[in-house]
Design an enzyme around this catalytic site. Sequence first.
Site, PDB file in Angstrom:
ATOM      1  N   ASP A 251       0.832  -1.127   0.066  1.00 28.80           N
ATOM      2  CA  ASP A 251      -0.076  -0.114  -0.167  1.00 28.80           C
ATOM      3  C   ASP A 251       0.616   1.567   0.075  1.00 28.80           C
ATOM      4  O   ASP A 251       1.773   1.342   0.695  1.00 28.80           O
ATOM      5  CB  ASP A 251      -0.854   0.066   1.233  1.00 28.80           C
ATOM      6  CG  ASP A 251      -1.693   1.276   1.377  1.00 28.80           C
ATOM      7  OD1 ASP A 251      -2.761   1.413   0.527  1.00 28.80           O
ATOM      8  OD2 ASP A 251      -1.566   2.083   2.276  1.00 28.80           O
TER       9      ASP A 251
ATOM     10  N   GLU B  39       1.347  -0.963  -5.089  1.00 26.60           N
ATOM     11  CA  GLU B  39       0.126   0.065  -5.206  1.00 26.60           C
ATOM     12  C   GLU B  39       0.808   1.346  -5.342  1.00 26.60           C
ATOM     13  O   GLU B  39       1.218   2.058  -4.374  1.00 26.60           O
ATOM     14  CB  GLU B  39      -0.728  -0.147  -3.995  1.00 26.60           C
ATOM     15  CG  GLU B  39      -2.119   0.832  -4.513  1.00 26.60           C
ATOM     16  CD  GLU B  39      -2.375   2.050  -3.562  1.00 26.60           C
ATOM     17  OE1 GLU B  39      -3.018   2.869  -4.072  1.00 26.60           O
ATOM     18  OE2 GLU B  39      -1.510   2.242  -2.759  1.00 26.60           O
TER      19      GLU B  39
HETATM   20  C1  GLC Z   1      -3.833   3.463  -0.906  1.00 34.18           C
HETATM   21  C2  GLC Z   1      -5.393   2.976  -0.446  1.00 34.18           C
HETATM   22  C3  GLC Z   1      -6.186   3.968  -0.037  1.00 34.18           C
HETATM   23  C4  GLC Z   1      -5.451   4.758   1.172  1.00 34.18           C
HETATM   24  C5  GLC Z   1      -4.186   4.914   1.110  1.00 34.18           C
HETATM   25  C6  GLC Z   1      -3.531   5.419   2.283  1.00 34.18           C
HETATM   26  O1  GLC Z   1      -3.869   4.631  -1.689  1.00 34.18           O
HETATM   27  O2  GLC Z   1      -5.726   2.354  -1.742  1.00 34.18           O
HETATM   28  O3  GLC Z   1      -7.520   3.594   0.225  1.00 34.18           O
HETATM   29  O4  GLC Z   1      -6.569   5.697   1.436  1.00 34.18           O
HETATM   30  O5  GLC Z   1      -3.446   4.051   0.502  1.00 34.18           O
HETATM   31  O6  GLC Z   1      -3.301   4.100   2.952  1.00 34.18           O
END
Ligand code: GLC
Length: 649
Positions: free
Chosen positions: A286, A328
């Site tokens: 993440d 991500e």
């Molecule tokens: C990622 C997640 C999102 C979250 C962010 C902070 O982008 O997909 O939902 O707000 O991380 O953890």
Amino acid sequence: MPDDAPSVSPQAAESPFERLRTAFDDDRDADTFLLRLERYGPDLRESLGAVYGEATPDLYLRLQDALLLGYHERPAELKRLDEARLLRPDWLQQETMLGYVAYTDRFAGTLKGVGEHLGYLQELGVGYLHLMPLLMPREGENDGGYAVADYRAVRPDLGSMQHLSDLAHELRAHGISLCLDLVLNHVAQEHEWARRAQAGEAKYQAYFHMFEGREEPDAYERTLPEVFPDFAPGNFTFDEASRKWVWTTFNTYQWDLNWANPEVFLEFVEIMTYLANRGVEIFRLDAIAFIWKRLETNSQNQPEVHLLTRALRAALRIVAPAVAFKAEAIVAPADLISYLGRSAHHGKLSDMAYHNSLMVQLWSSLASRDVRLFETALLNFPPKPSTSTWGVYVRCHDDIGWAISDQDAAQAGSSGPGHRQFLSDFYSGEYPGSFASGLVFQYNPRTGDRRISGSAASLAGLERAQALGDDAATDLALERLLLLHAVTLGFGGVPLLYMGDELATLNDYSFEGDPAHASDNRWVHRPAMNWNRAAERFDPGSVPGRMFAGLRELIGARKHLPPLHASVESEVYRSPNPAVLFLARHHPAGTMLALYNFSENEQIFPSTALTPHFQHARDAISGQAVSLDASSLTLAPYGRLWLVEAGRA
Ligand code: GLC
């Protein structure tokens, strides 16, 4: 590197790691571990050396101990999986692989409940299940679980750690790999590390970025963007307890970790091996782009991010090589591609990354009925390493930010700011004639950005069509959805179906009444699974039934298309018709050409663009022969064709 660094030896018998053999009862087990250490140890040392230098000579030894422990604790069933995966390193690239993304509570109440819906997932052909954040979050607002208070506990209302490993086991028995979020950039301010930092413990203050005054935060702020300008402006929060400013990129209660501290790295190696040993097979890294901070930059995509990912991956390869990483990183294409491992990092970073651009371009072309910008963006996209894969998706749990570069837009004869404004207007439903029902998320007056929340079905026009009881508009909305899914399913990569999209689920505005969600309209597209709607999935006359059947037809066709193996990329051809996207997959296993009509009108496409590739063509979706004898073929409104040589599977 410390002087006593073990060096790689081709001869296991002479390996400097041999002294570790005494830590094993079983010779085969020892061989496995030592061979992996020999294979990945140098990677680990090199990347850690590049990040932490000589500062912590004992780091590598402590790490080795942690890995040994992790390996000893790894259950036999998972060790077997490790061996199986080593024999099938392309497991995530296969054309049969399909992902499903769901909130445990919203899908099935609890982890046990998820186990009761495996049949449903199997109907869709799911081989990968991403359960949205389920580790213990802070109470109250927690950014959808992305504010973790304890990485070794499960949110109690969902079940226990034992339930999680039981479910992982059950999923595996059904051919489904479990993917979990690993939030690396921040922890909840209620996490033990943060609480001890608040209490003044120097060790834990060093886990975070904490500042006495505003001088450093102000210096950083000069070049930092804001992720949530609306409900969490700025990147620093004053902590009353410690009387210090804390780096909080996201919400004020999410404290950014200081990865320049090797203790943080060690903590995460232990957390990852702990979770991997409970059966997690894919870690979604993440917000990985944010983990390294550097003055005078936007503190994203820094070289250390890749070195650290490489070190984490090497560590995991030693203990649990079955595990894959998914990055991500919602960043520009030129930055994104680095997360899949380029140059010195080739083959050593994440196995998979979200293809955010593809998703954005899908919605962009759907609104403009024009694919020229889509083509340009794909043509300008750097090539992907052949061992990696994309996570491709129509919608996810987050908002859609219009990540369209000014340069791509200009090349496609459009204006970046103008087109982004058009898309925000279109998907918020303000644009005259728009079919979409969406909400503006995080309006940023400084940049003019207006991101969009909304479910795929509502954004594609189903909500309006249903409200008006307009059957023709309903038909078009469903065709739009199937078109978008056809592109992702036919692109090569792991298609990630977002819970409810298989039933064309609409926006749910009830989040407005929930104090923990009201300020964050991303909850409009995170409704609970409607199992009554799901019960209609085999009713061919119902909207969910039509969506489900259309999707299953695509998924079924995809499984038998070896050209969709992700080792090769989709190529974009300049289309002779600006409403029709023309993609090609030239795989040694066969060629597939895809045509996608992004308009509600029939479109003509010249056969001469296809005849160099096929003698006789067949549409792999419908299974029908497609004649190339006439000078052109006609695509239905939102029509899609996956063309392969007739007679070939
Ligand atoms: C990622 C997640 C999102 C979250 C962010 C902070 O982008 O997909 O939902 O707000 O991380 O953890």
